[in-house]
Scaffold this motif. Structure first.
Motif, PDB file in Angstrom:
ATOM      1  N   TRP A  19       0.903  -1.142   0.159  1.00  0.00           N
ATOM      2  CA  TRP A  19       0.459  -0.185  -0.077  1.00  0.00           C
ATOM      3  C   TRP A  19       1.021   1.120  -0.029  1.00  0.00           C
ATOM      4  O   TRP A  19       0.244   2.146  -0.568  1.00  0.00           O
ATOM      5  N   LEU A  20       2.006   1.079   0.566  1.00  0.00           N
ATOM      6  CA  LEU A  20       3.131   2.166   1.371  1.00  0.00           C
ATOM      7  C   LEU A  20       3.135   3.218  -0.905  1.00  0.00           C
ATOM      8  O   LEU A  20       3.462   3.847  -1.436  1.00  0.00           O
ATOM      9  N   LYS A  21       3.960   1.714  -1.241  1.00  0.00           N
ATOM     10  CA  LYS A  21       4.693   0.850  -2.103  1.00  0.00           C
ATOM     11  C   LYS A  21       3.893   2.025  -3.658  1.00  0.00           C
ATOM     12  O   LYS A  21       4.222   2.862  -4.421  1.00  0.00           O
ATOM     13  N   GLN A  22       2.617   1.985  -2.877  1.00  0.00           N
ATOM     14  CA  GLN A  22       1.729   2.438  -4.323  1.00  0.00           C
ATOM     15  C   GLN A  22       1.309   3.705  -4.388  1.00  0.00           C
ATOM     16  O   GLN A  22       0.966   5.292  -5.247  1.00  0.00           O
ATOM     17  N   ARG A  23       1.289   4.031  -3.332  1.00  0.00           N
ATOM     18  CA  ARG A  23       1.555   6.097  -2.631  1.00  0.00           C
ATOM     19  C   ARG A  23       3.469   6.866  -2.627  1.00  0.00           C
ATOM     20  O   ARG A  23       3.330   7.412  -2.420  1.00  0.00           O
ATOM     21  N   GLY A  24       4.753   6.172  -3.222  1.00  0.00           N
ATOM     22  CA  GLY A  24       5.455   6.405  -3.794  1.00  0.00           C
ATOM     23  C   GLY A  24       6.294   6.963  -2.120  1.00  0.00           C
ATOM     24  O   GLY A  24       7.659   7.055  -2.150  1.00  0.00           O
ATOM     25  N   TYR A  25       6.175   5.737  -1.247  1.00  0.00           N
ATOM     26  CA  TYR A  25       7.016   5.777  -0.211  1.00  0.00           C
ATOM     27  C   TYR A  25       7.454   4.028  -0.004  1.00  0.00           C
ATOM     28  O   TYR A  25       7.347   3.367  -0.503  1.00  0.00           O
ATOM     29  N   ALA A  26       9.035   4.091   0.892  1.00  0.00           N
ATOM     30  CA  ALA A  26       9.499   2.867   0.510  1.00  0.00           C
ATOM     31  C   ALA A  26       9.271   2.625   2.616  1.00  0.00           C
ATOM     32  O   ALA A  26       9.934   3.460   3.439  1.00  0.00           O
ATOM     33  N   ALA A  27       8.795   1.684   2.943  1.00  0.00           N
ATOM     34  CA  ALA A  27       9.138   1.467   4.501  1.00  0.00           C
ATOM     35  C   ALA A  27      10.340   0.630   4.488  1.00  0.00           C
ATOM     36  O   ALA A  27      10.773  -0.522   4.090  1.00  0.00           O
ATOM     37  N   THR A  28      10.665   1.465   5.528  1.00  0.00           N
ATOM     38  CA  THR A  28      12.416   0.670   6.035  1.00  0.00           C
ATOM     39  C   THR A  28      12.282  -0.108   7.345  1.00  0.00           C
ATOM     40  O   THR A  28      13.440  -0.933   7.220  1.00  0.00           O
ATOM     41  N   LYS A  29      11.719  -0.013   8.672  1.00  0.00           N
ATOM     42  CA  LYS A  29      11.225  -0.579   9.380  1.00  0.00           C
ATOM     43  C   LYS A  29      10.422  -0.107  10.302  1.00  0.00           C
ATOM     44  O   LYS A  29       9.435   0.286  10.140  1.00  0.00           O
ATOM     45  N   GLY A  30       9.829  -1.734  10.653  1.00  0.00           N
ATOM     46  CA  GLY A  30       8.358  -1.751  11.270  1.00  0.00           C
ATOM     47  C   GLY A  30       8.350  -2.232  12.101  1.00  0.00           C
ATOM     48  O   GLY A  30       9.472  -3.150  12.633  1.00  0.00           O
ATOM     49  N   ARG A  31       7.414  -2.523  12.807  1.00  0.00           N
ATOM     50  CA  ARG A  31       7.186  -2.843  14.082  1.00  0.00           C
ATOM     51  C   ARG A  31       5.925  -3.100  14.844  1.00  0.00           C
ATOM     52  O   ARG A  31       4.665  -1.448  13.993  1.00  0.00           O
ATOM     53  N   LYS A  49      10.487   8.742   1.542  1.00  0.00           N
ATOM     54  CA  LYS A  49       9.543   9.075   0.076  1.00  0.00           C
ATOM     55  C   LYS A  49      10.794   8.197  -0.966  1.00  0.00           C
ATOM     56  O   LYS A  49      11.783   8.740  -1.370  1.00  0.00           O
ATOM     57  N   ASN A  50      10.073   8.104  -2.318  1.00  0.00           N
ATOM     58  CA  ASN A  50      10.838   7.912  -3.206  1.00  0.00           C
ATOM     59  C   ASN A  50      11.387   8.665  -4.165  1.00  0.00           C
ATOM     60  O   ASN A  50      10.291   9.712  -4.412  1.00  0.00           O
TER      61      ASN A  50
END
Length: 50
Positions: A19-31, A49-50
């Motif tokens: 979902w984030l990729k489709q909006r132009g973001y890259a998730a680097t860390k998650g919890r 932001k990509n």
């Protein structure tokens, strides 16, 4: 017909990353953050932001 499906943590993370990729973001860390006083579960990501 009613179908009930519970997603695993891995599936939730994958869906959020897509979902984030489709909006132009890259998730680097998650919890996951679980609030023990209610049933709220949050997923926190560090975004770039990509």
């Amino acid at each position: 017909m009613t179908l009930k499906y519970t997603m695993s943590e891995a599936e939730i993370v994958e869906a959020m990353v897509q979902w984030l990729k489709q909006r132009g973001y890259a998730a680097t860390k998650g919890r996951f953050v679980i609030n023990q006083w209610n049933t709220e579960v949050k997923a926190e990501f560090t975004l770039r932001k990509n």
